[in-house]
Every structure is written in structure tokens, then in C-alpha cells.
Design a protein around this motif. Structure first.
Motif, PDB file in Angstrom:
ATOM      1  N   GLU A   8     -38.683  90.110  16.902  1.00 25.25           N
ATOM      2  CA  GLU A   8     -37.918  90.789  18.033  1.00 25.25           C
ATOM      3  C   GLU A   8     -36.766  90.063  18.428  1.00 25.25           C
ATOM      4  O   GLU A   8     -35.557  90.852  18.452  1.00 25.25           O
ATOM      5  CB  GLU A   8     -38.995  90.429  19.295  1.00 25.25           C
ATOM      6  N   ARG A   9     -36.664  88.873  18.673  1.00 24.84           N
ATOM      7  CA  ARG A   9     -35.517  88.093  19.130  1.00 24.84           C
ATOM      8  C   ARG A   9     -34.401  88.096  17.825  1.00 24.84           C
ATOM      9  O   ARG A   9     -33.276  87.769  18.369  1.00 24.84           O
ATOM     10  CB  ARG A   9     -35.904  86.737  19.546  1.00 24.84           C
ATOM     11  N   PHE A  10     -34.896  87.962  16.897  1.00 24.93           N
ATOM     12  CA  PHE A  10     -33.923  87.951  15.881  1.00 24.93           C
ATOM     13  C   PHE A  10     -32.687  89.076  15.829  1.00 24.93           C
ATOM     14  O   PHE A  10     -31.777  88.629  15.748  1.00 24.93           O
ATOM     15  CB  PHE A  10     -34.628  87.737  14.576  1.00 24.93           C
ATOM     16  N   TRP A  11     -33.360  90.366  16.394  1.00 25.14           N
ATOM     17  CA  TRP A  11     -32.494  91.281  16.240  1.00 25.14           C
ATOM     18  C   TRP A  11     -31.130  91.076  17.428  1.00 25.14           C
ATOM     19  O   TRP A  11     -30.238  91.299  17.154  1.00 25.14           O
ATOM     20  CB  TRP A  11     -33.055  92.699  16.408  1.00 25.14           C
ATOM     21  N   ASN A  12     -31.746  90.566  18.329  1.00 22.25           N
ATOM     22  CA  ASN A  12     -30.816  90.145  19.621  1.00 22.25           C
ATOM     23  C   ASN A  12     -29.962  89.058  18.805  1.00 22.25           C
ATOM     24  O   ASN A  12     -28.331  89.317  19.272  1.00 22.25           O
ATOM     25  CB  ASN A  12     -31.429  89.533  20.757  1.00 22.25           C
ATOM     26  N   SER A  13     -30.369  88.063  18.491  1.00 28.61           N
ATOM     27  CA  SER A  13     -29.646  87.093  17.918  1.00 28.61           C
ATOM     28  C   SER A  13     -28.428  87.672  16.892  1.00 28.61           C
ATOM     29  O   SER A  13     -27.478  87.148  16.634  1.00 28.61           O
ATOM     30  CB  SER A  13     -30.249  85.906  17.417  1.00 28.61           C
ATOM     31  N   LEU A  14     -29.263  88.332  15.980  1.00 26.98           N
ATOM     32  CA  LEU A  14     -28.329  89.079  14.893  1.00 26.98           C
ATOM     33  C   LEU A  14     -27.240  89.614  15.459  1.00 26.98           C
ATOM     34  O   LEU A  14     -26.062  89.430  14.915  1.00 26.98           O
ATOM     35  CB  LEU A  14     -29.133  89.677  13.801  1.00 26.98           C
ATOM     36  N   ALA A  15     -27.477  90.497  16.482  1.00 27.27           N
ATOM     37  CA  ALA A  15     -26.287  91.375  17.089  1.00 27.27           C
ATOM     38  C   ALA A  15     -25.326  90.601  17.409  1.00 27.27           C
ATOM     39  O   ALA A  15     -23.905  90.536  17.319  1.00 27.27           O
ATOM     40  CB  ALA A  15     -27.041  92.303  18.384  1.00 27.27           C
ATOM     41  N   LEU A  16     -25.739  89.381  18.333  1.00 27.62           N
ATOM     42  CA  LEU A  16     -24.851  88.466  18.815  1.00 27.62           C
ATOM     43  C   LEU A  16     -23.890  87.803  17.630  1.00 27.62           C
ATOM     44  O   LEU A  16     -22.700  87.691  17.772  1.00 27.62           O
ATOM     45  CB  LEU A  16     -25.312  87.329  19.649  1.00 27.62           C
ATOM     46  N   GLY A  30     -24.315  77.328  17.103  1.00 22.14           N
ATOM     47  CA  GLY A  30     -23.572  77.828  18.222  1.00 22.14           C
ATOM     48  C   GLY A  30     -24.258  78.825  18.976  1.00 22.14           C
ATOM     49  O   GLY A  30     -24.167  79.013  20.054  1.00 22.14           O
ATOM     50  N   SER A  31     -25.008  79.683  18.219  1.00 18.06           N
ATOM     51  CA  SER A  31     -25.547  80.767  18.984  1.00 18.06           C
ATOM     52  C   SER A  31     -26.730  80.211  19.961  1.00 18.06           C
ATOM     53  O   SER A  31     -26.960  80.582  20.949  1.00 18.06           O
ATOM     54  CB  SER A  31     -26.228  81.718  18.207  1.00 18.06           C
ATOM     55  N   VAL A  32     -27.424  79.081  19.573  1.00 13.84           N
ATOM     56  CA  VAL A  32     -28.304  78.258  20.331  1.00 13.84           C
ATOM     57  C   VAL A  32     -27.781  78.015  21.625  1.00 13.84           C
ATOM     58  O   VAL A  32     -28.072  78.374  22.608  1.00 13.84           O
ATOM     59  CB  VAL A  32     -29.012  77.283  19.800  1.00 13.84           C
ATOM     60  N   MET A  33     -26.507  77.518  21.735  1.00 16.46           N
ATOM     61  CA  MET A  33     -25.930  77.111  22.816  1.00 16.46           C
ATOM     62  C   MET A  33     -25.363  78.190  23.623  1.00 16.46           C
ATOM     63  O   MET A  33     -25.508  78.142  24.775  1.00 16.46           O
ATOM     64  CB  MET A  33     -24.419  76.290  22.380  1.00 16.46           C
ATOM     65  N   ALA A  34     -24.923  79.214  22.970  1.00 16.49           N
ATOM     66  CA  ALA A  34     -23.997  80.330  23.553  1.00 16.49           C
ATOM     67  C   ALA A  34     -25.374  81.074  24.232  1.00 16.49           C
ATOM     68  O   ALA A  34     -25.274  81.711  25.441  1.00 16.49           O
ATOM     69  CB  ALA A  34     -23.477  81.357  22.734  1.00 16.49           C
TER      70      ALA A  34
END
Lengths: 331, 311, 274
Positions: free
Chosen positions: A103-111, A268-272
Motif C-alpha cells: 500500500e505504502r509503496f505506491w505513495n512512496s513511488l509517486a513521491l 532521501g524519501s525517508v527524510m522527506a
């Protein structure tokens, strides 16, 4: 073309073997690390449930982690479960880890995708500008900007953006990938994008400097080459040279570099995500680490390694597409 | 020789130097071409011959206006009677003046050679280029190859096609023969001869002097960045007696078929040119005057020479 | 000579920058803990003469906390870079002088470390070591050695092919002797510069991980923690806890970077030609 696909298949196979070995190593190391940690996954899970834990539930989770078995068997048992798609159940979210990641991967992927495209685009264009105006004013200024941005921590940049654009100007929301209180299905794509802008810009700002400087160097090499000298002798102007020879020779290396930078992107996405409370893998992994959710932590670690390896694989495949010489060698 | 035709390119007193920074911020000027004279007429091959390191390739860059940015050019270049300024160079290069570069390294490694030979010109010159490829016996699939797939001879013919595709009137060929077998070299030179016979002017920059004077009309002997003698090629066939400058004679005598007798000494480096005649330090006949003053260009027996002794 | 020699300039610059960094570090160490325990009376005070960076929601002086935080960051950064550098040397030399298998193994190991995003790896390590200084140090040290190891590997490979090394070998000198007399003297400057250039990265990682909550305990004065706390008060309009400490961190990182560059000029003039 047949030679080319043969070459690609070979590279693909070699890389796959390497990736499998790396992923196995990552799984062993993270499993050993987690086993050595003071946090006991079983107790942590049960702790969250309070007293309402049935004996069956307890037995199930103990068998998942293979309590009372020798370490090697525990690992193999766990690996077997993982390969069957069972990453265990998250102690925080009380749901299978695989579902949470999915589920969360799609959010992260979009970002990450937005940031990746943005950083790649901006970086490439700026790199071209720097290369074309080498050692002149635009180049010197942009180089300073690139160096400066690479010393600014991403999360602080995110904080500043939040402060300026969300708190002061009120242009953007303070967090979350969708408006609070609106059911997931009702969130429109525009609302999602709207919530995505600030984190994506933050993430791209921290990674475009690399690609810009790389592109600048590559373009400078191209402009110093004999074939550009010949192009000049034939009366090609600066911009014609960029169009005919520059882009051809620097575009794919830049793309390759972009694929090879998935690790930085993910980090970087972890931080953002944490700055903007964006519900992706990054905020999940921080939560998991802070609250001792071992299965989720393991799951995201494995997944991130898979993600990075996929990027590296694409980069390696691209190398071949870039250079007809390598392609020919495969024939 | 017949009556002098109208000149196409006239180079008068050309000097090229490089601004260099060494020892921190000390700026020095490194002179690589000094007071060069050269005249090129339509239908003629002018061979610029000299040993490596004499600045021959820079002459091509100077005519085309593609010298590095730290180069300083003095002197006059006239093309069809017009002063060849940077602006005019931009207009003419690749159209009326074409370069045949040294090697396949001058082709973009990632671009198919057909498209490269076509150039950036609008409208596209593909049809004309195909005819040229045919004329040079390049097989039909050549245009879809990448430069690294070409053999040396094919690459040469592709490069020549690239120069001819625009109907250039002046063709500058920079070292077209090294790395080629004798047959290939002869074939390449025959191509240039054909072009000259069609009325184009060719500047052939080479260190293969014996090949040069077989095919050229005029040979300009290049030494340490200047032309010491310009003479009809026939004089070189006649032997040293017909030549005017001691260096030309020395070159002739150094050829394997003429005894292979090299002269002692080295060509001076661009950083340490002698004050007077550039050849004086190695010249067996030098006088005091040669060491102090650069000899002016003089017409001697239908050629031009820079030597006080030449008669 | 009218102008100062560039090398002399670099030495002076490095000395000045190093002095500034040392001062910041000393200040942070010397400030007593009591000085940063604030009172609720002046909580949330914007920057003023008495509190140049203002105070946080608990009334602690942010300037002093920032200084303390910087010294913590620098300690962690320096220690972690040093450990990393040692790992890099060992691994790099092993790869270059060992068998082909060893070289392959080292390359594989580097790919392994590069294959997991560093932030995730540090989170994992500090989770295992039970959050805090130890985990932070181990995590940063474990992730920062790769590029320096690659550099040292190629450097050693290049040195090994040099004539004088071959001559020494012919003369019957042992591998250890060659290592001590030929390799290490060449590697030392490279290593030192690599260490200095690693340092800012380590500081940034420390701040990031502390920001996520994995580094030091929350009552400590670390830049990451100050910034993380500031998040809670952003919407209340308290900008100073977010802006000023972060800005100071960026300045320090820039200073360290600049120092590293000028040191590179001094020790390794050829690589600094750019």
C-alpha cells in the motif's frame, strides 16, 4: 537486433545472479542484526495487544519466528516464509507487513517518481547550461548553487519549505498524502498531487546537484572532443552541436546515473516523508524502528534493497543501449 | 607554369600564438605559427609538408576559425579577395571551405555515419551524399554503420564525402594518409587530385613529402611554424639543385630513396624560437645576418623562399 | 611577489577555518548542562540580544543548545569518519593486494553496502544497538567507507605497478616492507583528505538520523533533535528553532567542506587542479 537482445539477456542473467546473492546477504545480515537486538519480536507484538492475546495467536507468532530453534533453522524458516510472501504481521499496524508495504509503496513511488523526474529534468538542463557556458558566469553561479545544495540537509530544507509555503503563505497543506477525514477512494488525483508537491520538490532539490555536475562534466568532455571540432569546422553552431552531438552523447549516461541513484532517492524519501508526515515506506520504517516493529523493519529493509538493485540493473542494461560498441561486442 | 590564375585563398604574415599560464599567474605567449605566407588557386593542390610538430594542423584550424579560445591570430587571410574575418569564417566554413579531418576520431561515435556525412545542412543533402558514397565505392549499408565499424579506408572515404557534400571550393585535408597502406594512400591522394581537376582548390597537410610531390602542384615546406619555401612540385622531382632553401634540400636528402641522410639538430620548440631565421641553428651556411634578422620572402626562380642565400 | 602563493593561501585558510571549528567545538563542550536548562518564564522567546537564537518551548536558550549540538555532531562525525577511514584502508588494501577472489569479495561487499539505502541501514543498526550514541556511530561508520575504499584500492593498484615498487620486490623486500615504505607514505595524504571530506557527510547523517529520533536521547542537545522538536511548533509560528540551528549546521558543514578543500590543495595539489 538479435545480438542486442541476446546481450541484454546475458547482462540480465548476470545481474540477476548478483542481485539474488546481494538480497540473500541483506536478508541474512538484517535477520542476524535483528535477532541480536534487545527487542524480542514476539514480546513486542504481544505487548501491543495487551492481555487480549489468545494461546493460538501466541503459538502462531512463535512458530513464525521459530523461537527455541537453532539460529540457522530460524533464519531458513523465516526466509521460507518470506519467499512465500509472508513477511509477518506488523506490531504497530496489526496487519500483514506485505499489505502495508504494498500500500505504502505506491505513495512512496509517486513521491519518488515525481522527485526523480523533476531532479533528472532540472539537473540535466542545468548541467547542459553549465557545460555550454563552461567557466563563464552562469556556470560559476550554478556550480556554487549545486555545491551549496549538496551541503544542505534535505530535512531542513523541507522544514523551511513547510515554514514558508505552508505556515506563512498557506499555499500547501502541512502534511499527509490526502486531505484528512476524506475517505481514500474520494481523494482526487489533483488533491493527491497537491499534497505531493512540497515533498517531491524537497526530495528533488537534494538530488539534482549530482546529475547536474555529472552532465556538465560529460558535456564538457564532448565539447572538447575531436568530433565536435570537426562539427565546428563544418559550420555547426553551439546549439546545433548540443542538439546533434551533445544530447546524443550525454542523455543516456545521465539517465544511467539517475537509475543508479535509487539508493540516495530512497534514503532521501525517508527524510522527506518524515518531515511532511507523508504516509509512505519512509515514515513506516522510521515508525517501525522507533516502536520496535521488527517484521515491518525487516520487510522495508528487504524491499528497499530490492528497489535499489532494480535501479542498478536498469542502469547496467542501459549502458549497453547507450553504446553501440558494447552492443556490438555482444554479437 | 601557365599564367597565374585568380587566387582563392591568400595568407599573408599569419601568426598564431597561445596565451599560456605557467608559474602561477605569469602569462606567456607561445608562438606556434609565425609570419606564414601561402597562396592557393583553384584547380591546384598545395601540399603543406613538414615534420610533425611544425604547427601544420593549426594552420587548418586558423583558416577555419576553430582555434581554441586562448589562441591569438595576427596577419591577413583573404578568401576570394575578401578579408576572412570571424564572421565570414562562420558563413563559409562547412559550405565553401571544408575540412577532411585526420581520422575516424573526428566522427561522433554514437551517430550513424550516413547522418554525419549529411551534416546539419537544410535542406537535407542525403541524395547527394548517397551519390558520393556510391562514387567512392562505399557499399549501400555503410550509411547505417557507426564510426567504429568502419575500416580505415572506408572511414577516409566517408570523411571525404562529408567534405564534398556541400560543393566546397576549398578543401583542407589534414594528414589524410597516416595509418593507411600505400594503396589506400595512393587512392586517397587520387581522390584529391580528382577534386582539384574539377576546379576545387586543395590544401594537403602532410608529412609524407614524397607522396605529396607526386600529386601536388605546389609544395610549401613548413618548418617551425612558417613556410620556408614554396615551390612547384616539379622542382622536388628534379632534385636538390632545383630547390631554394637548405631545409628543403635537407628534407629531400633525408628521403629513403635519396640516400636517407638526416641533418643534425632538432626543430626548435614553439617556446624557444631563434631570433633570426628559424632554420639558422641547423643551417650549414648560416651567416651573422641569418642569426639576427628573419629573412623576408623572396621570389626566386618561380618559387618563394625565405633565405638570404637563395639564388 | 605581489600575490600570495595559492598554496600559502590554502594553508592560511585551512588554519583559520580549523581554528573556527575548534572554537565552536570547545564552546559546545565547555558550556555546562545547567546553562541549557531553561525556565518556563521565557519559553518561546524570539531571537533577542539576550538569546540570539531565541528560546524553545521549554525556555532553553537555543544558541547554547545549538553550540552544544554542534559539538556533539562534530564528535560523532569525527569518530565515525575515523572508524570509516580505518575500514576503508583495510578493505581497500586487502582488495588491491589480495587475490582475485578477495578483490571480487570486496567489490561484492561494497555493492552490498551500497545496495541498501544508507538511511535504512543506519536505522537498522541503531535499532539493533538500542538507539543512542553507540548505534549512531556504528551506523554512520558502517556506511561511509565505500567510496574511500574504492579510491584506496585503485591508488594501491596504481602504486603497485610503479617501477620503484617492482624494483623493491626484485631486491627481495617483503610485502610488509613495501607496504610501510612505499604504499603508506603515499596513501597517508589521500586518506587524510578522504577523512576530512567524509566528515561533513557524517555530520549531516548524524543530524538526519537524530531528526528521525534514532540518535541521541531527546533531552540531549543535538541539532537533529532541536529541529525535530521545532516541527511541533512550526504551525504556531515559531520559526527560529527551525531556521537558526539548521542554518548554523549548514554553515559548519560548509566550513568543514572548505577546510577539506584547502587541505586537499596542500596535500594533494594535483587532484585539486580543477
Amino acid at each position: 537486433m538479435k545480438g542486442m537482445s541476446g546481450w541484454l539477456i546475458r547482462i540480465f542473467a548476470v545481474n540477476s545472479i548478483k542481485i539474488i546473492s546481494l538480497l540473500l546477504a541483506v536478508s541474512i545480515i538484517s535477520f542476524v542484526l535483528v535477532s541480536a537486538s534487545p527487542v524480542d519480536p514476539v514480546r513486542q507484538y504481544i505487548l501491543g495487544l495487551g492481555t487480549a492475546v489468545s494461546l493460538e495467536q501466541r503459538a502462531e507468532i512463535e512458530s513464525y519466528w521459530g523461537i527455541d530453534e537453532p539460529p540457522a533453522e530460524r533464519y531458513l524458516g523465516w526466509l521460507f516464509e518470506v519467499l512465500n510472501g509472508n513477511l509477518g504481521e506488523s506490531a504497530i499496524y496489526r496487519r500483514p507487513v506485505a499489505d502495508i508495504i504494498g500500500e505504502r509503496f505506491w505513495n512512496s513511488l509517486a513521491l519518488m517518481l515525481c522527485a526523480w523526474i523533476l531532479a533528472g529534468g532540472i539537473g540535466f538542463v542545468l548541467g547542459c547550461v553549465m557545460g555550454m557556458y563552461r567557466n563563464r558566469l552562469p556556470d560559476r553561479i550554478l556550480k556554487k548553487v549545486c555545491y551549496l545544495l549538496s551541503t544542505v540537509p534535505a530535512f531542513w530544507l523541507g522544514l523551511l519549505f513547510l515554514l514558508v509555503f505552508s505556515v506563512r503563505l498557506g499555499w500547501f497543506p502541512v502534511g499527509f498524502s490526502s486531505p484528512i477525514g476524506v475517505p481514500g477512494a474520494d481523494v482526487s488525483i489533483w488533491q493527491r498531487l497537491y499534497h505531493l508537491i512540497l515533498p517531491a520538490v524537497t526530495l528533488s532539490l537534494m538530488s539534482f546537484a549530482n546529475i547536474a555536475l555529472h552532465t556538465r562534466q560529460k558535456l564538457a568532455d564532448v565539447l572538447d572532443s575531436d568530433y565536435v571540432l570537426f562539427a565546428r569546422a563544418r559550420g555547426e553552431g553551439q546549439w546545433t552541436i548540443l542538439r546533434r552531438h551533445g544530447l546524443r552523447n550525454i542523455l543516456l549516461p545521465a539517465l544511467t546515473l539517475q537509475f543508479a541513484s535509487f539508493a540516495e532517492l530512497f534514503g532521501g524519501s525517508v527524510m522527506a516523508e518524515n518531515v511532511f508526515s507523508y504516509p509512505g515506506l519512509g515514515s513506516a520504517v522510521a515508525d517501525a524502528g522507533l516502536r520496535g516493529d521488527v517484521p515491518l523493519l525487516l520487510g522495508v529493509t528487504l524491499f528497499s534493497a530490492l528497489f535499489v538493485c532494480a535501479g542498478n540493473m536498469m542502469a547496467n542494461l542501459l549502458y549497453g543501449v547507450v553504446d553501440p560498441q558494447i552492443r556490438e561486442a555482444g554479437k | 607554369m601557365e599564367q597565374k590564375k585568380e587566387t582563392l585563398l591568400e595568407i599573408h604574415n599569419l601568426s598564431v600564438s597561445f596565451r599560456m599560464y605557467d608559474h602561477g599567474l605569469e602569462q606567456t605567449n607561445l608562438r606556434v605559427i609565425s609570419d606564414l605566407h601561402l597562396t592557393v588557386r583553384p584547380g591546384e593542390i598545395v601540399a603543406v609538408a613538414g615534420s610533425s610538430g611544425s604547427g601544420k594542423s593549426l594552420l587548418a584550424s586558423a583558416i577555419l576559425g576553430i582555434l581554441p579560445s586562448n589562441a591569438v591570430v595576427c596577419g591577413h587571410l583573404h578568401y576570394k579577395g575578401r578579408e576572412l574575418t570571424g564572421q565570414l569564417q562562420k558563413e563559409l566554413c562547412g559550405k565553401e571551405i571544408a575540412l577532411v579531418p585526420q581520422s575516424v576520431a573526428f566522427l561522433d561515435p554514437l551517430m550513424k555515419v550516413g547522418a554525419q556525412a549529411d551534416g546539419h545542412y537544410r535542406p537535407k543533402l542525403t541524395e547527394k551524399r548517397r551519390k558520393l558514397f556510391e562514387r567512392f565505392h562505399l557499399p549501400g549499408h555503410t550509411e547505417d554503420l557507426y564510426p567504429f565499424q568502419l575500416s580505415g579506408g572506408m572511414a577516409r572515404r566517408v570523411l571525404v564525402s562529408a567534405a564534398l557534400v556541400t560543393d566546397a571550393e576549398l578543401i583542407i585535408a589534414d594528414e589524410p594518409t597516416p595509418g593507411m597502406s600505400l594503396d589506400q594512400a595512393l587512392e586517397a591522394l587520387r581522390m584529391f587530385r580528382e577534386m582539384a581537376d574539377e576546379g576545387k582548390a586543395v590544401i594537403l597537410i602532410t608529412h609524407d613529402i614524397d607522396l605529396a610531390f607526386e600529386f601536388a602542384d605546389t609544395v610549401a615546406v613548413f618548418y617551425a611554424g612558417t613556410t620556408v619555401e614554396t615551390a612547384p612540385a616539379s622542382d622536388f622531382k628534379k632534385g636538390p639543385a632545383a630547390l631554394r632553401h637548405p631545409y628543403s634540400r635537407a628534407l629531400w636528402e633525408a628521403l629513403p630513396q635519396n640516400g636517407f641522410r638526416p641533418i643534425p639538430g632538432f626543430q626548435p620548440y614553439a617556446g624557444s624560437l631563434p631570433k633570426g631565421c628559424l632554420f639558422a641553428p641547423r643551417c650549414p651556411y648560416k651567416t651573422e645576418k641569418c642569426g639576427n634578422q628573419i629573412p623576408p620572402v623572396r621570389e626566386v626562380r618561380g618559387g618563394e623562399v625565405r633565405c638570404y642565400r637563395a639564388k | 611577489m605581489k600575490r600570495m602563493n595559492r598554496r600559502t593561501g590554502a594553508v592560511c585558510l585551512a588554519a583559520v577555518l580549523a581554528a573556527v571549528l575548534c572554537t565552536v567545538y570547545a564552546c559546545g563542550i565547555l558550556i555546562p548542562e545547567e546553562a541549557v536548562t531553561g525556565s518556563f518564564l521565557n519559553a518561546g522567546c524570539p531571537p533577542c540580544l539576550e538569546h540570539p537564537f531565541g528560546t524553545d518551548a521549554l525556555g532553553r536558550d537555543l544558541f547554547l543548545r545549538t553550540l552544544k549540538g554542534l559539538s556533539v555532531s562534530m564528535t560523532v562525525g569525527l569518530a565515525a569518519s575515523a572508524v570509516s577511514a580505518v575500514i576503508a584502508v583495510l578493505v581497500g588494501i586487502a582488495a588491491a593486494t589480495g587475490s582475485k577472489l578477495m578483490d571480487g569479495a570486496v567489490n561484492w561487499l561494497i555493492d552490498l553496502v551500497m545496495g541498501v539505502p544508507h538511511t535504512i541501514l543506519i536505522i537498522l543498526i541503531s535499532f539493533v544497538l538500542g538507539r543512542g550514541l553507540r548505534g549512531l556511530l556504528a551506523g554512520i561508520a558502517a556506511t561511509h567507507w565505500c567510496s574511500l575504499a574504492r579510491l584506496i584500492r585503485s591508488e594501491v593498484l596504481q602504486l603497485r605497478s610503479q617501477q620503484y615498487v617492482a624494483v623493491s620486490r626484485r631486491l627481495g623486500k617483503s610485502g610488509g616492507w613495501i607496504l610501510r615504505h612505499h604504499l603508506l607514505p603515499h596513501l597517508a595524504p589521500q586518506l587524510f583528505v578522504g577523512l576530512i571530506l567524509m566528515f561533513p557527510h557524517a555530520i549531516l547523517h548524524e543530524a538526519s538520523i537524530s531528526f528521525l529520533g534514532f540518535g541521541l536521547p531527546p533531552e540531549q542537545s543535538a541539532i537533529g533533535i532541536i529541529l525535530s522538536e521545532s516541527m511541533r511548533y512550526l504551525s504556531a509560528g515559531m520559526w527560529w528553532p527551525a531556521v537558526l540551528p539548521g542554518l548554523t549546521l549548514v554553515m559548519i558543514v560548509l566550513l568543514v567542506d572548505k577546510t577539506g578543500d584547502s587541505l586537499r590543495m596542500i596535500f594533494d595539489p594535483y587532484s585539486a587542479q580543477e
